[in-house]
Design a protein around this motif. Structure first.
Motif, PDB file in Angstrom:
ATOM      1  N   LYS A 121      37.954  28.322  39.030  1.00  0.00           N
ATOM      2  CA  LYS A 121      38.362  28.687  40.398  1.00  0.00           C
ATOM      3  C   LYS A 121      38.556  30.201  40.463  1.00  0.00           C
ATOM      4  CE  LYS A 121      39.285  24.378  41.682  1.00  0.00           C
ATOM      5  NZ  LYS A 121      38.286  23.607  42.278  1.00  0.00           N
ATOM      6  N   PRO A 122      38.261  30.801  41.613  1.00  0.00           N
ATOM      7  CA  PRO A 122      38.525  32.236  41.763  1.00  0.00           C
ATOM      8  C   PRO A 122      39.987  32.487  42.099  1.00  0.00           C
ATOM      9  CG  PRO A 122      37.566  31.388  43.761  1.00  0.00           C
ATOM     10  CD  PRO A 122      37.589  30.246  42.781  1.00  0.00           C
ATOM     11  N   GLU A 123      40.433  33.706  41.827  1.00  0.00           N
ATOM     12  CA  GLU A 123      41.740  34.130  42.330  1.00  0.00           C
ATOM     13  C   GLU A 123      41.705  34.060  43.853  1.00  0.00           C
ATOM     14  OE1 GLU A 123      44.556  34.970  40.873  1.00  0.00           O
ATOM     15  OE2 GLU A 123      43.939  35.124  38.781  1.00  0.00           O
ATOM     16  N   LYS A 124      42.854  34.102  44.472  1.00  0.00           N
ATOM     17  CA  LYS A 124      42.928  33.989  45.931  1.00  0.00           C
ATOM     18  C   LYS A 124      42.343  35.193  46.663  1.00  0.00           C
ATOM     19  CE  LYS A 124      46.879  30.842  46.082  1.00  0.00           C
ATOM     20  NZ  LYS A 124      46.169  29.878  45.352  1.00  0.00           N
ATOM     21  N   GLU A 125      42.481  36.360  46.092  1.00  0.00           N
ATOM     22  CA  GLU A 125      42.014  37.586  46.750  1.00  0.00           C
ATOM     23  C   GLU A 125      40.955  38.282  45.895  1.00  0.00           C
ATOM     24  OE1 GLU A 125      42.888  38.651  49.807  1.00  0.00           O
ATOM     25  OE2 GLU A 125      44.120  36.839  49.978  1.00  0.00           O
ATOM     26  N   PRO A 126      39.945  38.867  46.531  1.00  0.00           N
ATOM     27  CA  PRO A 126      38.948  39.627  45.769  1.00  0.00           C
ATOM     28  C   PRO A 126      39.557  40.927  45.249  1.00  0.00           C
ATOM     29  CG  PRO A 126      38.596  39.949  48.105  1.00  0.00           C
ATOM     30  CD  PRO A 126      39.701  38.927  47.972  1.00  0.00           C
ATOM     31  N   PHE A 127      38.979  41.472  44.199  1.00  0.00           N
ATOM     32  CA  PHE A 127      39.443  42.771  43.725  1.00  0.00           C
ATOM     33  C   PHE A 127      38.465  43.884  44.109  1.00  0.00           C
ATOM     34  CE2 PHE A 127      37.072  41.167  40.065  1.00  0.00           C
ATOM     35  CZ  PHE A 127      36.326  42.265  39.675  1.00  0.00           C
ATOM     36  N   ALA A 128      37.277  43.521  44.589  1.00  0.00           N
ATOM     37  CA  ALA A 128      36.316  44.509  45.105  1.00  0.00           C
ATOM     38  C   ALA A 128      35.576  43.866  46.271  1.00  0.00           C
ATOM     39  CB  ALA A 128      35.336  44.942  44.018  1.00  0.00           C
ATOM     40  N   ASP A 129      35.210  44.676  47.237  1.00  0.00           N
ATOM     41  CA  ASP A 129      34.524  44.155  48.417  1.00  0.00           C
ATOM     42  C   ASP A 129      33.027  43.976  48.222  1.00  0.00           C
ATOM     43  OD1 ASP A 129      36.787  43.819  50.007  1.00  0.00           O
ATOM     44  OD2 ASP A 129      36.734  45.910  50.676  1.00  0.00           O
ATOM     45  N   SER A 130      32.479  44.535  47.140  1.00  0.00           N
ATOM     46  CA  SER A 130      31.043  44.394  46.888  1.00  0.00           C
ATOM     47  C   SER A 130      30.737  44.748  45.437  1.00  0.00           C
ATOM     48  CB  SER A 130      30.247  45.310  47.817  1.00  0.00           C
ATOM     49  OG  SER A 130      30.465  46.665  47.479  1.00  0.00           O
ATOM     50  N   LEU A 131      29.567  44.356  44.997  1.00  0.00           N
ATOM     51  CA  LEU A 131      29.103  44.705  43.659  1.00  0.00           C
ATOM     52  C   LEU A 131      28.913  46.219  43.554  1.00  0.00           C
ATOM     53  CD1 LEU A 131      28.150  43.821  40.878  1.00  0.00           C
ATOM     54  CD2 LEU A 131      25.908  43.303  41.887  1.00  0.00           C
ATOM     55  N   LYS A 132      28.408  46.817  44.589  1.00  0.00           N
ATOM     56  CA  LYS A 132      28.229  48.270  44.621  1.00  0.00           C
ATOM     57  C   LYS A 132      29.579  48.975  44.460  1.00  0.00           C
ATOM     58  CE  LYS A 132      26.620  51.912  47.704  1.00  0.00           C
ATOM     59  NZ  LYS A 132      26.027  52.206  49.015  1.00  0.00           N
ATOM     60  N   GLU A 133      30.586  48.524  45.205  1.00  0.00           N
ATOM     61  CA  GLU A 133      31.922  49.123  45.102  1.00  0.00           C
ATOM     62  C   GLU A 133      32.476  48.974  43.688  1.00  0.00           C
ATOM     63  OE1 GLU A 133      36.085  47.469  46.465  1.00  0.00           O
ATOM     64  OE2 GLU A 133      35.035  48.324  48.209  1.00  0.00           O
ATOM     65  N   LEU A 134      32.278  47.809  43.082  1.00  0.00           N
ATOM     66  CA  LEU A 134      32.748  47.583  41.713  1.00  0.00           C
ATOM     67  C   LEU A 134      32.098  48.572  40.752  1.00  0.00           C
ATOM     68  CD1 LEU A 134      34.100  46.044  39.369  1.00  0.00           C
ATOM     69  CD2 LEU A 134      32.187  44.426  39.474  1.00  0.00           C
ATOM     70  N   ILE A 135      30.777  48.681  40.806  1.00  0.00           N
ATOM     71  CA  ILE A 135      30.067  49.570  39.878  1.00  0.00           C
ATOM     72  C   ILE A 135      30.491  51.021  40.077  1.00  0.00           C
ATOM     73  CG2 ILE A 135      27.787  50.457  39.239  1.00  0.00           C
ATOM     74  CD1 ILE A 135      26.727  47.574  39.819  1.00  0.00           C
ATOM     75  N   LEU A 136      30.617  51.436  41.324  1.00  0.00           N
ATOM     76  CA  LEU A 136      31.052  52.813  41.598  1.00  0.00           C
ATOM     77  C   LEU A 136      32.466  53.085  41.096  1.00  0.00           C
ATOM     78  CD1 LEU A 136      29.634  53.406  45.181  1.00  0.00           C
ATOM     79  CD2 LEU A 136      29.051  54.692  43.114  1.00  0.00           C
ATOM     80  N   GLY A 137      33.322  52.067  41.087  1.00  0.00           N
ATOM     81  CA  GLY A 137      34.718  52.251  40.721  1.00  0.00           C
ATOM     82  C   GLY A 137      35.042  52.055  39.254  1.00  0.00           C
ATOM     83  N   LEU A 138      34.076  51.652  38.441  1.00  0.00           N
ATOM     84  CA  LEU A 138      34.347  51.433  37.022  1.00  0.00           C
ATOM     85  C   LEU A 138      34.582  52.752  36.294  1.00  0.00           C
ATOM     86  CD1 LEU A 138      31.677  48.705  36.159  1.00  0.00           C
ATOM     87  CD2 LEU A 138      34.160  48.402  36.285  1.00  0.00           C
ATOM     88  N   SER A 139      35.557  52.720  35.383  1.00  0.00           N
ATOM     89  CA  SER A 139      35.816  53.877  34.533  1.00  0.00           C
ATOM     90  C   SER A 139      35.960  53.393  33.094  1.00  0.00           C
ATOM     91  CB  SER A 139      37.072  54.619  34.982  1.00  0.00           C
ATOM     92  OG  SER A 139      38.213  53.840  34.713  1.00  0.00           O
ATOM     93  N   PHE A 140      35.854  54.308  32.153  1.00  0.00           N
ATOM     94  CA  PHE A 140      35.922  53.920  30.752  1.00  0.00           C
ATOM     95  C   PHE A 140      37.342  53.946  30.189  1.00  0.00           C
ATOM     96  CE2 PHE A 140      31.481  55.448  31.169  1.00  0.00           C
ATOM     97  CZ  PHE A 140      30.891  54.200  31.005  1.00  0.00           C
ATOM     98  N   THR A 141      38.292  54.332  31.003  1.00  0.00           N
ATOM     99  CA  THR A 141      39.687  54.288  30.582  1.00  0.00           C
ATOM    100  C   THR A 141      40.486  53.530  31.639  1.00  0.00           C
ATOM    101  OG1 THR A 141      40.101  56.420  31.657  1.00  0.00           O
ATOM    102  CG2 THR A 141      39.600  56.459  29.303  1.00  0.00           C
ATOM    103  N   PRO A 142      41.443  52.723  31.211  1.00  0.00           N
ATOM    104  CA  PRO A 142      42.226  51.973  32.190  1.00  0.00           C
ATOM    105  C   PRO A 142      43.081  52.889  33.057  1.00  0.00           C
ATOM    106  CG  PRO A 142      43.010  51.533  29.946  1.00  0.00           C
ATOM    107  CD  PRO A 142      41.837  52.460  29.845  1.00  0.00           C
ATOM    108  N   ASP A 143      43.192  52.521  34.312  1.00  0.00           N
ATOM    109  CA  ASP A 143      44.001  53.283  35.264  1.00  0.00           C
ATOM    110  C   ASP A 143      44.728  52.267  36.136  1.00  0.00           C
ATOM    111  OD1 ASP A 143      45.107  55.332  36.740  1.00  0.00           O
ATOM    112  OD2 ASP A 143      43.392  55.495  38.087  1.00  0.00           O
ATOM    113  N   TYR A 144      45.636  51.530  35.522  1.00  0.00           N
ATOM    114  CA  TYR A 144      46.319  50.451  36.240  1.00  0.00           C
ATOM    115  C   TYR A 144      47.293  51.001  37.258  1.00  0.00           C
ATOM    116  CZ  TYR A 144      44.587  48.012  32.163  1.00  0.00           C
ATOM    117  OH  TYR A 144      43.790  47.532  31.169  1.00  0.00           O
ATOM    118  N   LYS A 145      47.317  50.318  38.397  1.00  0.00           N
ATOM    119  CA  LYS A 145      48.265  50.702  39.465  1.00  0.00           C
ATOM    120  C   LYS A 145      49.492  49.832  39.403  1.00  0.00           C
ATOM    121  CE  LYS A 145      44.686  52.264  42.556  1.00  0.00           C
ATOM    122  NZ  LYS A 145      43.979  52.079  43.789  1.00  0.00           N
TER     123      LYS A 145
END
Length: 185
Positions: free
Chosen positions: A161-185
């Motif tokens: 099952k998926p989580e209730k809320e998405p963490f990215a609005d699109s695959l493009k947004e996900l790829i653009l937002g990836l970084s090689f170091t964690p930056d947790y909010k």
């Protein structure tokens, strides 16, 4: 999608550890040579035929996922994204030794393999979500919502099952937002 992948490829080129986990033994020699020369993303000259995907799942592969496969060959796309507390790994898109371009659809941990595993082992609803990757530590799936293109984590407490809320609005947004170091909010 092309600009997102090109942007990511520039980040990968600047990361000296980018291919630390690549299995070079099974890789197509031409692709292996390019990767060892720091060319992690190379243009695909021959488009992949998605018929085997359509025959397996009964629907057309979403265009942006198809673009991820057809634009470039690459060992994988990975990184940390906002509030996801593990590294995300998207499936690889390169040929192995003696493979043809279309064989990418049937690779272990490829798009079809992920979908079948999630559906058959964990009871995932493949008619609404398509696994496109996994989280590095827990192995939980990264899910593409077919109706909207939004990206979800698999629910840690309820596999399949998926989580209730998405963490990215699109695959493009996900790829653009990836970084090689964690930056947790």
């Amino acid at each position: 999608m092309e600009k997102a992948i090109l942007n990511y490829s520039l980040k990968a080129k600047d990361n000296p550890d980018y291919c630390d986990f690549v299995d070079f033994e099974s890789m197509n020699p031409d692709i292996k040579r390019q990767i060892k020369n720091g060319e992690y993303f190379t243009r695909r000259n021959v488009p992949v035929d998605f018929t085997v995907f359509e025959n397996t799942f009964g629907y057309k592969l979403p265009d942006d996922v198809g673009d991820l496969i057809n634009l470039f060959q690459h060992p994988y796309i990975y990184g940390f994204y906002n509030n996801v507390h593990e590294c995300i790994i998207l499936f690889s898109c390169h040929k192995h030794k003696s493979e043809k371009d279309d064989d990418i659809m049937l690779q272990k941990d490829g798009i079809i393999d992920l979908g079948i595993s999630w559906r058959d082992v964990f009871g995932g609803d493949i008619t609404h979500y398509l696994p496109i990757g996994w989280k590095a530590y827990s192995g939980s799936y990264i899910l593409y919502e077919l109706g909207t293109g939004r990206i979800f984590e698999e629910d840690f407490d309820e596999e399949g099952k998926p989580e209730k809320e998405p963490f990215a609005d699109s695959l493009k947004e996900l790829i653009l937002g990836l970084s090689f170091t964690p930056d947790y909010k």
